[in-house]
Design a protein around this motif. Structure first.
Motif, PDB file in Angstrom:
ATOM      1  N   ALA A  22       0.834  -1.208   0.000  1.00 15.00           N
ATOM      2  CA  ALA A  22       0.000   0.000   0.000  1.00 15.00           C
ATOM      3  C   ALA A  22       0.866   1.254   0.000  1.00 15.00           C
ATOM      4  O   ALA A  22       0.581   2.237  -0.705  1.00 15.00           O
ATOM      5  CB  ALA A  22      -0.927  -0.008   1.211  1.00 15.00           C
ATOM      6  N   ALA A  23       1.943   1.248   0.804  1.00 13.32           N
ATOM      7  CA  ALA A  23       2.854   2.396   0.841  1.00 13.32           C
ATOM      8  C   ALA A  23       3.531   2.586  -0.508  1.00 13.32           C
ATOM      9  O   ALA A  23       3.712   3.726  -0.978  1.00 13.32           O
ATOM     10  CB  ALA A  23       3.899   2.196   1.938  1.00 13.32           C
ATOM     11  N   LEU A  60       0.964   4.149  -2.840  1.00 11.06           N
ATOM     12  CA  LEU A  60       0.717   5.547  -2.468  1.00 11.06           C
ATOM     13  C   LEU A  60       1.860   6.453  -2.924  1.00 11.06           C
ATOM     14  O   LEU A  60       1.633   7.538  -3.484  1.00 11.06           O
ATOM     15  CB  LEU A  60       0.527   5.644  -0.956  1.00 11.06           C
ATOM     16  CG  LEU A  60       0.221   7.036  -0.402  1.00 11.06           C
ATOM     17  CD1 LEU A  60      -1.092   7.550  -0.972  1.00 11.06           C
ATOM     18  CD2 LEU A  60       0.164   7.010   1.123  1.00 11.06           C
ATOM     19  N   CYS A  61       3.087   6.026  -2.683  1.00 12.40           N
ATOM     20  CA  CYS A  61       4.250   6.832  -3.093  1.00 12.40           C
ATOM     21  C   CYS A  61       4.350   6.920  -4.617  1.00 12.40           C
ATOM     22  O   CYS A  61       4.776   7.948  -5.162  1.00 12.40           O
ATOM     23  CB  CYS A  61       5.528   6.231  -2.516  1.00 12.40           C
ATOM     24  SG  CYS A  61       5.667   6.405  -0.722  1.00 12.40           S
ATOM     25  N   ALA A  93       1.925   9.545  -5.653  1.00 14.21           N
ATOM     26  CA  ALA A  93       2.462  10.861  -5.295  1.00 14.21           C
ATOM     27  C   ALA A  93       3.544  11.293  -6.282  1.00 14.21           C
ATOM     28  O   ALA A  93       3.589  12.457  -6.713  1.00 14.21           O
ATOM     29  CB  ALA A  93       3.013  10.831  -3.870  1.00 14.21           C
ATOM     30  N   SER A 141       9.722   1.952   0.009  1.00 15.55           N
ATOM     31  CA  SER A 141       8.611   1.011   0.082  1.00 15.55           C
ATOM     32  C   SER A 141       8.892  -0.235  -0.742  1.00 15.55           C
ATOM     33  O   SER A 141       8.558  -1.357  -0.326  1.00 15.55           O
ATOM     34  CB  SER A 141       7.323   1.686  -0.408  1.00 15.55           C
ATOM     35  OG  SER A 141       6.995   2.794   0.396  1.00 15.55           O
TER      36      SER A 141
END
Length: 381
Positions: free
Chosen positions: A11-12, A15-16, A19, A339
């Motif tokens: 998930a991280a 997300l990154c 971004a 990540s």
């Protein structure tokens, strides 16, 4: 290895990655602007590209506005900019611009503007500037301004020290222009443009304050008052000699450098381009940047200044804000890589643990097989 740890790492990573995708365009543009902040030509190109991406009709709208205002020179500058940026201009609009430029360059119009500049000393185009410079080269214009402001000084009235200093410096430069056979002409034109911009209120507030401070001390007040009291426009030679004696050349260095830069803008972008520069400039550094821009962009300079304003000469947004975009993107990239690393480590650890568990089960199964054989032998025995 618990599944939630692998899930949180994935998930991280996602997300990154999102971004990074969102921040990258802004960070890329911010980085390019930061790199180009000391090159006005490149900086203006980057900012223009951004403006035109967001508003493709900006050039056509500005051409229409320039024609409506009777500014054929500005309209022509936008047409040149459109050609440089490969932006189509309709045939009808191009024809109207061409007709306006032709009219502005007609003999009758040029003669009228030249006479206006010669008599009044006001310049807003090439023709009127030529008339103004001609008047100053024959010392009529400078002596007229010095006598007027000198009398104000002598009587204690409000005195425009900037116009007084520029006119006095102009007399010294005029002599140098004759001696160098025109070699100092750009400086002479620059002094005239700054002086005229001041008189008609087209000198930016910041630049006015700086130039006013620089002009003070350029002229010996008592000596100038005596020269004005005994001088006359009808005796330009005698008056000029007396006034030049009141000029302190060692105090004029900064203002002369400013005038040189203004002259460089005028040579490449025209008189109106120089006046536009003086309107938006907050100090001599802005004018020096404008000179570099004009030397690179030539006739496009007025259009660029019209669209971007002072942002054509320096960062429109603060360097700190742009740095934040770059830092944000780098932070997101670092998070993405971290990540991926964490996910890889957790997946590898999970795989190794499962492999170890399978191997252990096989060993336990192999160890239990002889016991079963022995048990069978005992039973048959």
């Amino acid at each position: 290895m618990k599944r939630w740890r692998i899930g949180s790492a994935l998930a991280a990573t996602a997300l990154c990655a999102v971004a990074c995708t969102l921040l990258w365009p802004q960070a890329r543009d911010a980085f390019a602007v930061l790199v180009a902040q000391d090159d006005p030509a490149v900086l203006s190109d980057l900012q223009l590209n951004s403006v035109l991406r967001n508003n493709s009709a900006a050039i056509a709208d500005n051409i229409e506005a320039a024609l409506a205002a009777g500014d054929a020179d500005l309209a022509g500058s936008f047409v040149e900019l459109a050609r440089e940026k490969n932006i189509a201009v309709t045939d009808d609009l191009a024809r109207r611009v061409n007709d306006a430029v032709t009219e502005a360059n007609s003999t009758s119009h040029l003669a009228k503007r030249f006479a206006t500049g010669l008599v009044t000393g006001d310049a807003d185009d090439v023709a009127s500037l030529s008339g103004t410079v001609a008047g100053d080269l024959f010392v009529f214009g400078d002596i007229r301004d010095i006598v007027r402001e000198g009398k104000h000084l002598a009587t204690g009235e409000d005195t425009d020290h900037l116009v007084l200093g520029l006119a006095t410096a102009g007399l010294a430069v005029t002599a140098a222009t004759y001696v160098s056979l025109g070699g100092a002409a750009p400086l002479r034109a620059g002094l005239t443009l700054v002086k005229d911009a001041r008189k008609v209120g087209r000198l930016g507030e910041g630049l006015t304050q700086w130039a006013g401070r620089s002009a003070r001390g350029m002229v010996d007040g008592p000596m100038l008052q005596q020269a004005v009291a005994t001088g006359s426009v009808l005796r330009p030679g005698q008056t000029m000699t007396a006034i030049r004696a009141a000029f302190r050349a060692e105090k004029a260095g900064a203002l002369v450098r400013l005038a040189k830069d203004v002259g460089r803008v005028g040579e490449k972008a025209g008189a109106r381009g120089a006046l536009d520069t003086l309107k938006i400039a907050e100090g001599p550094k802005d004018v020096a940047r404008a000179a570099r821009l004009a030397e690179s962009k030539g006739g496009q300079t007025r259009a660029i200044l019209k669209v971007l304003g002072r942002g054509a000469l320096l960062l429109a947004a603060g360097a700190f804000d742009l740095t934040l975009w770059v830092f944000g993107a780098l932070l997101a990239l670092f998070g993405f890589l971290s990540s991926i690393k964490a996910t890889t480590e957790r997946l590898t650890t999970s795989y190794l643990l499962r492999k170890k568990a399978r191997r252990l089960r096989k060993q336990m199964a192999a160890a239990s097989t002889p016991d079963l054989s022995l048990a069978g032998a005992v039973a048959y025995g």
